[in-house]
Scaffold this active site. Structure first.
Site, PDB file in Angstrom:
ATOM      1  N   PHE A 136       0.865  -1.184   0.000  1.00 23.92           N
ATOM      2  CA  PHE A 136       0.000   0.000   0.000  1.00 23.92           C
ATOM      3  C   PHE A 136       0.896   1.226   0.000  1.00 23.92           C
ATOM      4  CE2 PHE A 136      -2.351   3.547   1.621  1.00 23.92           C
ATOM      5  CZ  PHE A 136      -3.559   3.444   0.947  1.00 23.92           C
ATOM      6  N   ASP A 221       9.369   3.056   1.720  1.00 26.83           N
ATOM      7  CA  ASP A 221       8.184   3.848   2.067  1.00 26.83           C
ATOM      8  C   ASP A 221       7.905   3.685   3.555  1.00 26.83           C
ATOM      9  OD1 ASP A 221       5.762   5.053   2.422  1.00 26.83           O
ATOM     10  OD2 ASP A 221       4.705   3.957   0.835  1.00 26.83           O
ATOM     11  N   LYS A 250       2.177  10.797   7.333  1.00 25.40           N
ATOM     12  CA  LYS A 250       1.354  10.490   8.510  1.00 25.40           C
ATOM     13  C   LYS A 250       1.832  11.215   9.777  1.00 25.40           C
ATOM     14  CE  LYS A 250      -1.151   6.555   6.786  1.00 25.40           C
ATOM     15  NZ  LYS A 250      -0.682   5.635   5.763  1.00 25.40           N
TER      16      LYS A 250
HETATM   17  C1  LIG Z   1      -0.932   5.714   4.316  1.00 22.09           C
HETATM   18  C2  LIG Z   1       0.197   5.327   3.446  1.00 22.09           C
HETATM   19  C3  LIG Z   1       0.480   6.028   2.261  1.00 22.09           C
HETATM   20  C4  LIG Z   1      -0.421   7.112   1.730  1.00 22.09           C
HETATM   21  O1  LIG Z   1      -0.539   8.200   2.574  1.00 22.09           O
HETATM   22  P1  LIG Z   1      -1.714   9.254   2.334  1.00 22.09           P
HETATM   23  O2  LIG Z   1      -1.368  10.387   3.253  1.00 22.09           O
HETATM   24  O3  LIG Z   1      -2.997   8.577   2.701  1.00 22.09           O
HETATM   25  O4  LIG Z   1      -1.679   9.638   0.901  1.00 22.09           O
HETATM   26  C5  LIG Z   1       1.602   5.681   1.565  1.00 22.09           C
HETATM   27  N1  LIG Z   1       2.415   4.690   1.967  1.00 22.09           N
HETATM   28  C6  LIG Z   1       2.162   3.977   3.092  1.00 22.09           C
HETATM   29  C7  LIG Z   1       3.106   2.890   3.499  1.00 22.09           C
HETATM   30  C8  LIG Z   1       1.039   4.252   3.860  1.00 22.09           C
HETATM   31  O5  LIG Z   1       0.774   3.524   4.946  1.00 22.09           O
END
Ligand SMILES: *Cc1c(COP(=O)(O)O)cnc(C)c1O
Length: 400
Positions: A136, A221, A250
Site C-alpha cells: 500500500f 516507504d 502520517k
Molecule cells: C498511508 C500510506 C500512504 C499514503 O498516505 P496518504 O497520506 O494517505 O496519501 C503511503 N504509503 C504507506 C506505506 C502508507 O501507509
C-alpha cells in the site's frame, strides 16, 4: 449493480464504525454522547503523539496567527530550518516537502525515473520500478496501477506502466526481476495495510545489496512504519539499512495536518529542479512549524523508547491469545501489531472491532479477519492493558 443509499451527500468510499466522535485528548476519544474510547488506530499512525498533544497544539496556534502559507514562490523563515532538522534527524542529505503520503511516493517515483534517464542512461520512457505484491503506497492513479488489492485497483484503468510486481519478503524474486532498465526497488519496510507483515530481517539488507550492486535506487516507504511506531526513527534502522530515498508522512504532521516528505540522496533529489515538480501547500509555514515540533519530539528519542518498552508486553498478551487458539497469527513490533482472528470463531475483523467498540476501544480491521493495533505512542502501560483486556474479552465472548 452496487446498491448505495438513495440520496446521500457523502460518497460512500468508507464504511466507518457506527460512532460519531467529538473530541480527543492523548489516547482518549469522546463521542457526541459523552462515551469515552481508547484509540487503538491512531489515524493509521498519523497520531503517534496522540490527540491534541500540547506541544503540537501550542506550536500550531502560534504559527496560525503569524504565517500559514506563502507558496514556494517565496521563501519563509521556517523552510530551511525544517529541512535542516528533518535531514539531521533522519541522517539524510536532502529533503523535498509535500503534503500527503501518496504525494511523497509519487515524488520518489518521479525522482527515480528522472535519475534513471539522466544519470543511469535508461532509454526514455522505459524505466522499470520493482514493487511488492500486497503493498500500500497510496491512492493515486499511478500508485493503484500496481496495487494487487482488487478493491483499490479495479475499474481505474488505463493503468500506468513501468512497474514490475514480485512477491513481498522475497529478495530472490527482486534479484530475478532486475534488468538494465530497472531504476528502483520500492517497498514498505513492514507492510502496514496488508496486516503488519514483518519481513525476514535479512530482506531489506539484501535489497540494499542488490540495489547497490545493480545501480538501482532503494526506495523505502516509511509513511506508516517510520517516525517511532516500531521503536525507531526510521524502521530501516532496525535492520541496519540506509535507503537512497525514504518517504515520510502520517506522523510527520502530528495528526494536525497532512505533512509528507522525501528524504535521501542529494544527487537524486537535486534532479528535481525549478519548475519540474512542486506543490502549492508543500513546505508551507504552518506545516513546517508543526513538523519541526514533531522532529524535536522524535529527536529526544522518548517516543521510540516508549514503543520499544511496551513491545514485550504487547507481544506476550497477543501470543497468549494465539496459544489459546483464538488467533491464527500475531505479528508485532514496537507498538504495532497485526492479528489474524481464527476463522473458526466465525468472526469477521469488522465484528471484532464492533466488539472492541462495545468495550470502549476503537480499532480497525484490514482484510477479512485481520485487525491492526496501533495506539498512540503516548499510551501508558495501564491503558495498553485496558485495550488488550478488551480484545481478550471480545474474543472469549464468542466461545460462549
Ligand atoms: C498511508 C500510506 C500512504 C499514503 O498516505 P496518504 O497520506 O494517505 O496519501 C503511503 N504509503 C504507506 C506505506 C502508507 O501507509
Amino acid at each position: 449493480m452496487v446498491l448505495v443509499p438513495h440520496r446521500s451527500v457523502l460518497a460512500p468510499n468508507y464504511r466507518p464504525l457506527d460512532i460519531t466522535l467529538h473530541s480527543g485528548q492523548g489516547v482518549w476519544l469522546t463521542d457526541i454522547h459523552g462515551g469515552r474510547y481508547l484509540d487503538c488506530l491512531a489515524g493509521y499512525s498519523a497520531l503517534n503523539f496522540g490527540h491534541s498533544h500540547p506541544r503540537l497544539v501550542a506550536a500550531a496556534q502560534e504559527q496560525v496567527e503569524r504565517l500559514t502559507l506563502v507558496s514556494r514562490a517565496f521563501n519563509h523563515d521556517l523552510l530551511l530550518p525544517y529541512a535542516e532538522a528533518l535531514t539531521t534527524l533522519t541522517d539524510t542529505e536532502t529533503m523535498l516537502p509535500m503534503n500527503t503520503g501518496a504525494e511523497a511516493v509519487e515524488t520518489a517515483i518521479k525522482a527515480a525515473r528522472k535519475w534513471g534517464y539522466l544519470v543511469k542512461g535508461v532509454p526514455e520512457d522505459h524505466a522499470e520500478i520493482i514493487v511488492a505484491e500486497g503493498s500500500f503506497h497510496g491512492r493515486t492513479t499511478t500508485i493503484i496501477s500496481f496495487s494487487t488489492d482488487p478493491a483499490a485497483h479495479a475499474h481505474y484503468g488505463p493503468y500506468t506502466p513501468g512497474f514490475v510486481l514480485v512477491p513481498y519478503d522475497d529478495a530472490d524474486a527482486v534479484a530475478a526481476a532486475i534488468t538494465p532498465r530497472t531504476v528502483a526497488i520500492l517497498v514498505e519496510p513492514i507492510q502496514g495495510e496488508a496486516g503488519v507483515l514483518i519481513p525476514a530481517p535479512t530482506y531489506l539488507p539484501r535489497l540494499r545489496e542488490l540495489a547497490t550492486a545493480n545501480d538501482v535506487l532503494l526506495i523505502v516507504d516509511e509513511v506508516q512504519a517510520g517516525l517511532g511506531r516500531t521503536g525507531w526513527t526510521l524502521d530501516q534502522q532496525r535492520v541496519g539499512v540506509e535507503a537512497d530515498l525514504t518517504t515520510l508522512g502520517k506522523a510527520l504532521g502530528g495528526g494536525l495536518m497532512p505533512v509528507s516528505a522525501v528524504v535521501g540522496r542529494h544527487d537524486v533529489l537535486s534532479l528535481m529542479t525549478a519548475g519540474t515538480h512542486g506543490s502549492t501547500f508543500g513546505g508551507n509555514p504552518l506545516a513546517c512549524r508543526i513538523a519541526l515540533e514533531v522532529v524535536a519530539m522524535l529527536d529526544s528519542g522518548e517516543f521510540q523508547q516508549r514503543a520499544r518498552a511496551m513491545e514485550g508486553y504487547l507481544g506476550e498478551r497477543l501470543d497468549a491469545l494465539a496459544d489459546e487458539g483464538l488467533l491464527n497469527a500475531s505479528r508485532h513490533v514496537g507498538l504495532w501489531a497485526g492479528i489474524d482472528v481464527n476463522p473458526e470463531l466465525g468472526l469477521t475483523g469488522r465484528q471484532v472491532c464492533e466488539g472492541l467498540q462495545a468495550r470502549g476501544v476503537l480499532a480497525k480491521d484490514t482484510h477479512g479477519s485481520t485487525i491492526r493495533l496501533a495506539p498512540p505512542l503516548v499510551i501508558e502501560p495501564s491503558e495498553l492493558e485496558i485495550a488488550l483486556d478488551a480484545l481478550d474479552d471480545t474474543l472469549h465472548a464468542t466461545l460462549g
